[in-house]
Enzyme design. Structure first.
Site, PDB file in Angstrom:
ATOM      1  N   GLY A 106       0.817  -1.214   0.000  1.00  0.00           N
ATOM      2  CA  GLY A 106       0.000   0.000   0.000  1.00  0.00           C
ATOM      3  C   GLY A 106       0.849   1.262   0.000  1.00  0.00           C
ATOM      4  N   ASP A 200       6.423  -5.362   5.899  1.00  0.00           N
ATOM      5  CA  ASP A 200       7.077  -6.565   6.400  1.00  0.00           C
ATOM      6  C   ASP A 200       7.203  -7.632   5.321  1.00  0.00           C
ATOM      7  OD1 ASP A 200       4.307  -6.604   6.481  1.00  0.00           O
ATOM      8  OD2 ASP A 200       4.187  -7.976   8.166  1.00  0.00           O
ATOM      9  N   ILE A 227       2.090   2.695   6.487  1.00  0.00           N
ATOM     10  CA  ILE A 227       1.389   3.604   7.397  1.00  0.00           C
ATOM     11  C   ILE A 227       1.031   2.879   8.693  1.00  0.00           C
ATOM     12  CG2 ILE A 227       0.428   5.069   5.586  1.00  0.00           C
ATOM     13  CD1 ILE A 227      -2.306   3.594   6.217  1.00  0.00           C
ATOM     14  N   ASP A 228       0.952   1.543   8.625  1.00  0.00           N
ATOM     15  CA  ASP A 228       0.511   0.786   9.803  1.00  0.00           C
ATOM     16  C   ASP A 228       1.476   0.928  10.978  1.00  0.00           C
ATOM     17  OD1 ASP A 228      -1.405   0.029   8.076  1.00  0.00           O
ATOM     18  OD2 ASP A 228      -1.001  -2.115   8.139  1.00  0.00           O
ATOM     19  N   LYS A 271     -25.816  14.924  18.886  1.00  0.00           N
ATOM     20  CA  LYS A 271     -26.788  13.876  18.602  1.00  0.00           C
ATOM     21  C   LYS A 271     -26.186  12.603  18.018  1.00  0.00           C
ATOM     22  CE  LYS A 271     -28.137  15.611  14.076  1.00  0.00           C
ATOM     23  NZ  LYS A 271     -28.920  16.576  13.393  1.00  0.00           N
ATOM     24  N   MET A 279      -7.295   2.599   9.673  1.00  0.00           N
ATOM     25  CA  MET A 279      -6.448   1.548   9.111  1.00  0.00           C
ATOM     26  C   MET A 279      -5.364   1.077  10.067  1.00  0.00           C
ATOM     27  SD  MET A 279      -5.441   1.776   5.160  1.00  0.00           S
ATOM     28  CE  MET A 279      -6.593   1.284   3.889  1.00  0.00           C
ATOM     29  N   GLY A 280      -4.814  -0.015   9.663  1.00  0.00           N
ATOM     30  CA  GLY A 280      -3.798  -0.718  10.423  1.00  0.00           C
ATOM     31  C   GLY A 280      -4.260  -2.159  10.340  1.00  0.00           C
ATOM     32  N   GLU A 360      -8.743  -1.030  12.476  1.00  0.00           N
ATOM     33  CA  GLU A 360      -9.171  -1.930  11.395  1.00  0.00           C
ATOM     34  C   GLU A 360      -8.940  -3.409  11.744  1.00  0.00           C
ATOM     35  OE1 GLU A 360      -8.087  -1.658   6.761  1.00  0.00           O
ATOM     36  OE2 GLU A 360      -6.415  -2.148   8.047  1.00  0.00           O
ATOM     37  N   TYR A 567      -7.536   4.969   3.232  1.00  0.00           N
ATOM     38  CA  TYR A 567      -6.987   5.312   1.919  1.00  0.00           C
ATOM     39  C   TYR A 567      -6.710   6.815   1.815  1.00  0.00           C
ATOM     40  CZ  TYR A 567      -8.474   0.582   1.028  1.00  0.00           C
ATOM     41  OH  TYR A 567      -8.622  -0.776   1.118  1.00  0.00           O
TER      42      TYR A 567
HETATM   43  P1  FBP Z   1       1.087  -2.044   3.600  1.00  0.00           P
HETATM   44  O1  FBP Z   1       1.327  -2.946   4.757  1.00  0.00           O
HETATM   45  O2  FBP Z   1       1.349  -2.655   2.302  1.00  0.00           O
HETATM   46  O3  FBP Z   1       1.809  -0.748   3.762  1.00  0.00           O
HETATM   47  O4  FBP Z   1      -0.452  -1.653   3.563  1.00  0.00           O
HETATM   48  C1  FBP Z   1      -1.127  -1.403   4.723  1.00  0.00           C
HETATM   49  C2  FBP Z   1      -2.537  -1.008   4.480  1.00  0.00           C
HETATM   50  O5  FBP Z   1      -2.649   0.365   4.276  1.00  0.00           O
HETATM   51  C3  FBP Z   1      -3.383  -1.486   5.651  1.00  0.00           C
HETATM   52  O6  FBP Z   1      -3.504  -0.512   6.626  1.00  0.00           O
HETATM   53  C4  FBP Z   1      -4.659  -1.904   4.995  1.00  0.00           C
HETATM   54  O7  FBP Z   1      -5.243  -2.971   5.691  1.00  0.00           O
HETATM   55  C5  FBP Z   1      -4.231  -2.374   3.660  1.00  0.00           C
HETATM   56  O8  FBP Z   1      -3.079  -1.653   3.341  1.00  0.00           O
HETATM   57  C6  FBP Z   1      -5.269  -2.160   2.598  1.00  0.00           C
HETATM   58  O9  FBP Z   1      -4.860  -2.802   1.452  1.00  0.00           O
HETATM   59  P2  FBP Z   1      -5.405  -2.528   0.000  1.00  0.00           P
HETATM   60  O10 FBP Z   1      -4.718  -1.309  -0.491  1.00  0.00           O
HETATM   61  O11 FBP Z   1      -4.993  -3.715  -0.763  1.00  0.00           O
HETATM   62  O12 FBP Z   1      -6.882  -2.347   0.104  1.00  0.00           O
END
Ligand code: FBP
Length: 711
Positions: A106, A200, A227-228, A271, A279-280, A360, A567
């Site tokens: 990502g 990773d 970003i995770d 309200k 994400m993560g 997430e 995203y």
């Molecule tokens: P990376 O580990 O490749 O950096 O991606 C992390 C991430 O942004 C996660 O936070 C998320 O679960 C995943 O990518 C979403 O993947 P995709 O872009 O395939 O929808």
């Protein structure tokens, strides 16, 4: 009145103001493109060297030793400046090189600056060196698709977010044929080195490529991106080598700004509960940083839930002379109860609104769900390898998949020799909503990871929360507290005695600033019964309208808005921290390459401290790898780093939990981090989690039971 000039639309579009405001280029971009990040001290010299150091040790996995023999002996390398190089050093350093770079996984803010740092360093060493960017991730290597990176290309993307320059992809180079094709590409392009910018899994890939191409003299260097924030490297002695992957700070700041806006909004129109999934994929680092940035009312940290022990259940079971195994680890149902308690507590002080942050990957830490994920991973992987077919193409509809699982139970399908799926699993699985079944059966990514981003986790939790809140409402325990002063005013306006009606209506009249309607009053009918019983009205009298008004105000309506932050933050323009970090990573990559390293991950030590203390290093990737379940079998991968619940950052967030929940008559305690500012001073110039951990690491923090609330 002056006569208006008639012009054609074409002429209007040529108007300088119209042209200016519709241009793709604005002041922010101009400033970003022209910014040149400072470099670490080592890079101030024309030449750098690498020094192997024995200061850091690792526990090496046997499998890693077996499959990565040529890079397993690598050590941590410190990048040092070389002020008086000999001719051989100059020649080696300044040799003309071809360096390929690829983004993998990502996007993460700062990627373009890795390229810029590498480009600038390589061109400075030898203007004839070439940098090649493989297109759309590892597929670009396999298929030999690339872009020649020139000064013009780099300048267009300096300090800008995304991976737009060369795009990215999630393909894994995991078969002999893909490896062979990649190797052919690298050889045919005459590459001296390949740089893999990834998470990773991609750094795992980098290690295998380094091993594979060592004999060809092609070096491979990894760069910690995601970003995770789950690439954090320590050696066996706990020394921090890489405190954080790049992109984390920007994504967390982007999410925090949005979530902080929701805090402002919800405490204005009082309200909604805003449910924010952030994400993560697995680790909750982003959620933790977001709560520290925003002080949102309720933030779930997956790693914390995994440690949960239900003492009440244990006591009950012990008293009955049994053991309750469900008391260890949080179940979804129990988690929904915890959330409901927080919602109820805030409502009781008139705050029937708030902001909740859900990581997430939270399901990864809920035992019952994790068991499903592992079992389904095994079943899908087993099906794919036994049939050489893709499970998801073979069973495209949910019903087909469920039928396949049922057949496994009935023994009709004998695909799985071990008894992975039994009648109990089937029963439990059939009990969960269809959209969640679909989510759990969703296609795994190419690395075998469960795609949490595709599962509406927040919806799953919210359904349970809603159901339980309805039960609590019927039981009369979920009520909106009525401010005493307001109650007094409303009754007095109707010339009724608040002190007479108070004890009839409320369970805490005279004891609290916020009054709670009695549990037995759950409808207009029961309200009337209570008044009649107390002799306040007779059977033929109406409920006084002011009392009806107070009752109506006490009825909670759990209204929610769900949001997913992921995203958007991944695509944000990098913070200054990420700009500087990534530019120096690019410079580090070049130093490692120019000094002959391979199988190393470029990193910056001391990120948690001021820039002056930053130290570029190379970390041996093979030493970090271990065996993990992937696609139903054990594979050698780089270990993901999850939130350490003993870390100072988590302990601080935990200590402020009650305060930030603000289930008291006082004000909410939201923090406004503001937008990502590229220029100007900001209070914190790096992730708060890093700052807290660095301060905390120089102390021993003793956490006692009394410390759980820092109010
Ligand atoms: P990376 O580990 O490749 O950096 O991606 C992390 C991430 O942004 C996660 O936070 C998320 O679960 C995943 O990518 C979403 O993947 P995709 O872009 O395939 O929808």
């Amino acid at each position: 009145m002056t006569e208006r000039q008639r012009i054609s639309l074409t002429e209007f579009l040529e108007n300088p103001v119209v042209r200016d405001v519709t241009s793709n280029i604005n002041q922010e971009i101009i400033e970003r493109r022209s910014y040149r990040p400072p470099v670490c001290n080592a890079f101030k010299s024309e030449y750098t060297g690498v020094a192997d150091t024995d200061k850091y040790g690792f526990e090496i996995d046997k499998e890693s030793k077996r499959v990565l023999p040529d890079i397993i002996a690598n050590k941590v390398q410190e990048i040092v400046s070389v002020d008086q190089p000999g001719q051989s050093v100059i020649d080696a350093f300044s040799k003309k090189r071809v360096i390929g770079i690829v983004f993998s996984g990502g996007p993460a803010p700062g990627g373009h600056n890795v390229i810029a740092g590498l480009f600038d360093a390589a061109k400075r060493a030898n203007p004839e060196s070439r940098i090649i960017g493989f297109l759309v991730g590892p597929d670009g290597i396999i298929e030999n698709e690339y872009l020649e990176i020139t000064e013009e290309v780099v300048n267009a993307y300096r300090n800008l977010g995304g991976f737009t320059m060369i795009k990215t992809g999630r393909t894994k180079i995991d078969t002999d044929s893909k490896m062979e094709l990649s190797r052919n590409t690298c050889k045919s392009l005459g590459l001296d080195a390949l740089v893999v910018v990834g998470g990773d899994d991609s750094n795992t890939n980098a290690a295998f490529l380094a091993q594979e191409m060592k004999a060809d003299g092609i070096q491979v260097i990894g760069v910690p991106k995601t970003i995770d924030g789950d690439i954090q490297v320590r050696d066996a002695g706990g020394n921090v080598l890489c405190a954080m992957s790049f992109g984390f700070h920007t994504a967390a700041r982007a999410f925090s700004q949005e979530i902080s806006n929701l805090c402002t909004d919800c405490s204005s129109d009082i309200k909604y509960w805003h449910i924010c999934k952030v994400m993560g994929r697995v680790a909750s680092h982003l959620a933790l940083e977001v709560v520290l940035q925003t002080h949102a009312n309720l933030t779930l940290i997956g790693e914390d839930l995994a440690n949960y022990v239900d003492q009440q259940r244990i006591d009950k079971a012990t008293a009955a002379g049994t053991v309750d195994y469900t008391a260890f680890g949080m179940t979804l149902r129990h988690l929904s109860r915890v959330i409901c308690d927080c919602i109820m507590d805030r409502a009781a002080v008139g705050k029937n609104y708030g902001v909740m942050v859900i990581p997430e990957g939270i399901l990864e830490f809920i035992n019952e769900i994790q068991v499903f994920i592992i079992k389904l991973n095994t079943i899908i992987a087993n099906y794919n390898s036994t049939h050489d077919l893709d499970f998801h193409s073979a069973f495209p509809r949910l019903d087909d998949k469920l039928e396949y699982l049922r057949r496994l139970v009935r023994g009709i399908r004998k695909d799985i020799s071990l008894n992975v799926w039994n009648a109990r699993d089937d029963e439990l699985f059939n009990d969960i909503p269809e959209f969640f079944q679909e989510g759990l059966l969703t296609e795994r990514d190419s690395h075998g990871n469960f795609q949490f981003s595709q599962v509406p986790t927040e919806k799953v939790l919210l359904n349970l929360v809603r159901d339980y809140l309805n039960i609590l409402k019927e039981k009369g325990s979920y009520k909106v507290g009525i401010k005493n002063a307001y109650y007094q005013k409303v009754l007095k306006e109707d010339r009724l005695d608040p002190d007479y009606f108070g004890p009839i209506l409320f369970r805490n009249y005279g004891e609290s600033e916020y009054l709670l309607i009695k549990a037995s009053i759950i409808s207009l009918k029961t309200l009337r019964q209570a008044l009649e019983k107390a002799g306040a009205i007779t059977a033929d009298q109406d409920v006084p309208s002011c009392i009806g008004k107070i009752y109506t105000a006490s009825v909670p309506n759990f209204k929610t808005q769900s949001h997913f932050y992921g995203y958007d933050g991944r695509g944000a323009d990098p913070t200054r921290f990420d700009c500087i970090y990534t530019y120096n990573l690019g410079q580090t990559v070049f130093s490692l390459i120019a000094n002959g390293s391979t199988g190393q991950m470029a990193a910056i030590r001391n990120l948690e401290y001021d820039f002056e203390k930053w130290e570029p290093i190379g970390i041996p990737i093979a030493a970090l790898m271990h065996l993990e379940e992937r696609l139903g079998k054990l594979s050698l991968v780089l270990e993901k780093s999850i939130v350490d619940v003993k870390s100072p950052a988590f302990q601080v967030a935990k200590a402020f939990r009650e305060k930030w929940l603000a289930a008291d008559p006082g004000k909410d305690n939201y923090r406004r981090p503001g937008p990502i500012r590229f220029t100007g001073k900001s209070e914190e110039d790096r992730p708060i989690t890093l700052m807290l951990n660095s301060v905390g690491n120089s102390h021993t923090i003793l956490v006692t039971d009394e410390d759980t609330d820092a109010n």
